[in-house]
Design an enzyme around this catalytic site. Structure first.
Site: not given
Length: 390
Positions: A86, A347, A377
């Site tokens: 991510c 995302h 995170c």
């Protein structure tokens, strides 16, 4: 030591994966589109670009940064793909900044790309049975009951929520506000100068222009969010739903970076200074609680305080992450994700970090400047952070 600065940015609008506008558009096209646009907007010559660093997470190998560089006409530039899941494009920005500040490179494009719609279906052979597992995804950490490596709703969202006692109502309220803020930003035209139109491909193979983020929901309400079933009803009290989690998305982003003194010499407009970048590791079961720790590190390394930060981008992989971070760090929620984030905009994993830096820079610019931190995170018990100044 002179600062690294961003002198040009571009991103695609964010598509909803598997059923949205970028369903049939290859990630290479997304990456090449933003790469060309960011360089053109910066005023830097294509022949001045030394390297391209782009994050990718789901493409299954290769060096998409080099592919995009060639596609964009940068035959004399290199291309490196990085993967911190991510936080990949936060890391790409850090890698580029490090190369520039060392004096080894003058102009580097950093960014990331993600196409969940076009990700390959991979197989892995079981070494004991010889059988292959269809649609195998490379894990981010060793599997365990406390931190399943293929179910981030537990490993990230639920673990953070249950550890801090976050309620379903708190997370749903955060998600709703995310949609409201993203819709307001779209309607007020805040993303127009950030987005470059991309020629997308529809189901019949026809090209069309895609240029508006499509994931935010105008009709979202607390009642609708509350009606959604938890993703794991078999777990007592489980409060993570599709509504308070991020979307699955497609997008790309690019940022042209150089030294501040070079930008002055070349007469380039500076969007933002990059003052620091870092990452941490944490027990995978605590992934959703990693943001305060990486923030503590970047503030210490750059001699700043939380009170110095005007705006924050804390990715909403799950609403639990920013809710937890605000509680632990005592941050004013009105300074976090003021243009929406993962629950609303979506995302696109490899591109999210770069999108956050870009959004943060433009939001700070509209407010007259200041310091901002983009942080998130990342799979496997990681977190990344970048500190900028406008």
């Amino acid at each position: 030591m002179t600062n690294v600065v961003i002198v040009g940015t571009a991103r695609t609008a964010i598509g909803t994966a598997r059923k949205g506008s970028l369903f049939n558009t290859p990630p290479e096209r997304l990456a090449a589109t933003v790469l060309r646009a960011a360089i053109e907007r910066s005023g830097v010559g294509f022949d001045q670009i030394d390297d391209v660093v782009m994050a990718e997470s789901l493409s299954g190998g290769g060096a998409i940064a080099r592919y995009a560089a060639v596609e964009a006409g940068l035959l004399n530039s290199g291309g490196m793909a990085v993967n911190r899941h991510c936080a990949g494009s936060l890391t790409a920005a850090g890698v580029a900044a490090g190369a520039i500040i060392s004096g080894m490179e003058r102009f580097v494009v950093a960014g990331g790309v993600n196409s969940s719609s076009m990700m390959p279906h991979m197989q892995q052979r079981n070494p004991y049975t010889g059988e292959t597992e269809d649609w195998w995804m490379p894990p981010t950490h060793p599997d365990s009951p406390e931190a399943p490596n293929r179910d981030m709703s537990i490993t990230v969202g639920w673990n953070a929520a249950s550890t801090l006692g976050l309620t379903r109502e708190e997370m749903d309220a955060w998600a709703l506000r995310s949609h409201q803020r993203a819709i307001a930003a779209i309607d007020q035209g805040h993303f127009k100068e950030q987005i470059v139109p991309v020629m997308a491909i529809d189901a019949q193979g026809n090209e069309f222009v895609f240029e508006v983020d499509e994931h935010p929901r105008r009709d979202s309400t607390l009642e609708k969010l509350a009606s959604l079933k938890p993703l794991h009803p078999e777990i007592e009290g489980f409060s993570i739903t599709a509504g308070n989690a991020s979307g699955t998305n497609d997008a790309a982003v690019a940022m042209v970076m150089t030294r501040e003194d070079i930008a002055r010499e070349e007469g380039l407009d500076v969007l933002a200074k990059i003052l620091g970048w870092t990452s941490i590791g944490i027990d995978p079961k605590d992934t959703g609680l990693s943001v305060p720790k990486v923030v503590e590190k970047i503030l210490a390394r750059t001699s700043r305080r939380r009170e110095d930060i005007a705006l924050w981008e804390i990715n909403e992989a799950f609403a639990a992450v920013p809710v937890a971070a605000c509680r632990v760090m005592d941050i004013d929620e009105d300074t976090v994700n003021i243009s929406g984030s993962g629950c609303s905009l979506g995302h696109p994993i490899g591109a999210s970090g770069g999108r956050m830096i870009q959004t943060l820079a433009y939001d700070l610019k509209r407010r007259g400047g200041g310091l901002g931190i983009a942080t998130m995170c990342a799979g496997g018990g990681q977190a990344g952070a970048v500190l900028i100044e406008v």
